[in-house]
Design a protein around this motif. Structure first.
Motif, short mmCIF file in Angstrom:
data_model
loop_
_atom_site.label_atom_id
_atom_site.label_comp_id
_atom_site.label_asym_id
_atom_site.label_seq_id
_atom_site.Cartn_x
_atom_site.Cartn_y
_atom_site.Cartn_z
N LEU A 226 15.34 33.60 -20.27
CA LEU A 226 16.77 33.38 -20.11
C LEU A 226 17.03 32.00 -19.54
CD1 LEU A 226 18.05 36.77 -18.59
CD2 LEU A 226 17.79 36.13 -21.00
N GLU A 230 22.37 32.01 -18.94
CA GLU A 230 22.18 33.42 -19.31
C GLU A 230 21.79 34.26 -18.09
OE1 GLU A 230 20.72 32.82 -23.95
OE2 GLU A 230 19.27 32.66 -22.29
N CYS A 255 12.93 38.73 -12.43
CA CYS A 255 13.23 37.33 -12.73
C CYS A 255 12.96 36.44 -11.51
CB CYS A 255 14.70 37.17 -13.14
SG CYS A 255 15.03 37.69 -14.83
N ASN A 325 13.49 49.01 -21.65
CA ASN A 325 13.77 48.05 -22.73
C ASN A 325 14.95 48.50 -23.60
OD1 ASN A 325 11.80 46.14 -22.08
ND2 ASN A 325 10.20 47.34 -23.10
N THR A 332 22.00 43.19 -23.13
CA THR A 332 22.03 41.88 -23.82
C THR A 332 23.06 41.86 -24.94
OG1 THR A 332 20.16 42.59 -25.21
CG2 THR A 332 19.64 41.27 -23.27
N LYS A 339 18.94 36.98 -28.04
CA LYS A 339 17.48 36.86 -27.90
C LYS A 339 16.91 38.27 -27.82
CE LYS A 339 17.46 32.48 -25.33
NZ LYS A 339 17.26 31.85 -24.01
N VAL A 341 15.23 40.43 -25.81
CA VAL A 341 14.88 40.47 -24.39
C VAL A 341 14.19 41.79 -24.06
CG1 VAL A 341 15.79 40.38 -22.03
CG2 VAL A 341 16.83 38.98 -23.82
N THR A 342 13.03 41.70 -23.44
CA THR A 342 12.30 42.87 -22.95
C THR A 342 12.00 42.64 -21.47
OG1 THR A 342 10.11 41.94 -23.42
CG2 THR A 342 11.19 43.14 -25.22
N THR A 345 10.39 39.42 -20.57
CA THR A 345 11.23 38.22 -20.55
C THR A 345 11.54 37.80 -19.11
OG1 THR A 345 12.25 39.04 -22.58
CG2 THR A 345 13.34 37.18 -21.52
N THR A 349 11.12 34.25 -17.50
CA THR A 349 12.28 33.59 -16.87
C THR A 349 11.92 33.09 -15.47
OG1 THR A 349 13.78 35.01 -18.13
CG2 THR A 349 14.70 33.92 -16.19
#
Length: 401
Positions: A226, A230, A255, A325, A332, A339, A341-342, A345, A349
């Motif tokens: 991200l 984002e 993150c 997920n 998302t 994108k 995203v899982t 990610t 990030t």
């Protein structure tokens, strides 16, 4: 004399006659269609050798001695054959002959048989040194190996000593065209296939690595993470469903910590300790590399820990990877992030947007991610550093105008 796939025959070389009008007698062994012939040391006139009865005629002065020698040769060969069979040796005509004359035979083994023995050993290490999932990956490789040998060679197994670079090249082709594996998966499959080879060398089955010149095709996977914008949108979003709020919190937590799913799911209160700087740190062993992780807990991650703090030993609420997920996909779509995203990610990030984009050196990023070496970090995130350099240079160009 014939025993199953073994045949022993004495033959006279009638075309080789000496001054005494004698020709040499040879012993010819045939095993699995292959022949080996050696001299018996007996020279005899053609008329005294009975090839049908495989004996020297009684009228010869040395008939008793010669027939006794021939009988002894046959007996010793049969004895050697029986010993090799009882020892469960994988042997051929050369091995039989070498053992008969007293030369130590080289141990032989087949690849699938040896690989399965290797599997039996590592299976006993499940829960001690390796996880069930690690064993399963090696197990699947054994099935690919067996299927490949049947497909390519129409055999159930393949001699270790006959392995060469072409074998591995053909195996790679098979995985790509028949099993439809992607290159990154093929590289992992071949890496696991090669693991027992060093052991086979140390045990004397092969004297060198037959795949030493093999070079796996390099795969540079695009790192999806991200952006700052984002990530900010992800943090500021407000969701009504509790399930989405929970996944939002867990994703943001990762993150700012870089934890993989299992590490996040299994994080316990005793994994969080006060560090030398007086702040909370995550201290745990990374499952994938078994490296010790020491991650300082940033304020946004600490806020989420405090939110879900309970008397339970688990730091964060539990959820399956599949559901995580699935809910993440919903989030998302709502945020219009285009994108795929899982959970993973979040880890990317952390490395990219949170660390590298804030000038944290690559070696520190490698340490915080728990990579086994810096090369892995550089391969994955080198382009991101280049992108950051490019952005800064563009800013500089504007200033210099």
């Amino acid at each position: 004399m014939t025993t199953k796939n073994l045949s022993i025959l004495f033959v006279q070389a009638k075309n080789r006659v000496n001054k005494r009008n004698q020709s040499p007698l040879y012993c010819r062994i045939t095993l699995d269609g292959r022949r080996k012939q050696f001299s018996t040391g007996i020279n005899i006139e053609i008329e005294f050798w009975n090839s049908r009865k495989q004996i020297v005629n009684k009228s010869h002065k040395s008939a008793v001695l010669f027939n006794s020698l021939l009988q002894n040769i046959e007996s010793e060969i049969n004895k050697t054959y029986a010993i090799l069979k009882l020892e469960n040796h994988i042997f051929d005509i050369d091995d039989l002959y070498n053992k008969y004359i007293g030369v130590e035979i080289k141990k032989k083994e087949y690849f699938c048989t040896y690989y399965n023995r290797f599997l039996s050993k590592i299976q006993k290490l499940i829960g001690l040194e390796i996880k069930q999932s690690t064993y399963n990956k090696f197990y699947y490789v054994s099935k690919h190996l067996e299927a490949f040998i049947k497909w390519k060679y129409k055999k159930s197994d393949f001699l270790l000593e006959d392995l060469n670079l072409q074998f591995l090249n053909d195996f790679e082709y098979y995985l790509k065209t028949i099993k439809l594996q992607k290159q990154i998966t093929i590289n992992k499959t071949i890496q696991r296939l090669r693991t027992p080879i060093k052991q086979a060398i140390s045990e004397g089955y092969i004297d060198r690595d037959p795949f030493i010149l093999f070079k796996s095709k390099r795969v540079i996977k695009e790192v999806i993470f991200l952006s700052s914008k984002e990530l900010k949108a992800f943090e500021s979003a407000i969701f009504k469903p509790q399930r989405l709020k929970r996944v939002q919190d867990l994703f943001i937590f990762c993150c700012y910590t870089g934890l993989a799913f299992n590490e996040m799911a299994n994080l316990e209160t005793n994994d969080i300790q006060i560090g030398f700087d007086g702040t909370n740190w995550i201290n745990l062993k990374r499952e994938k590399t078994q490296r010790q992780l020491h991650i300082p807990i940033l304020p946004k991650a600490q806020k989420i820990i405090d939110k879900y703090h309970s008397i339970d030993s688990k730091v964060l609420p539990s959820i399956t990877n599949q559901k995580f997920n699935s809910y993440l996909k919903e989030i998302t779509e709502i945020l219009e992030i285009e994108k795929r995203v899982t959970h993973h990610t979040a880890r990317k990030t952390f490395a990219s947007t949170v660390l590298l984009y804030n000038d944290v050196p690559m070696e520190i990023v490698s340490e915080l991610l728990g990579h086994s070496n810096m090369i892995i970090t550089q391969e994955h995130y080198g382009k991101i550093v280049q992108k950051r350099v490019s952005e800064e240079m563009n800013k500089l160009k504007i200033k210099l105008k």
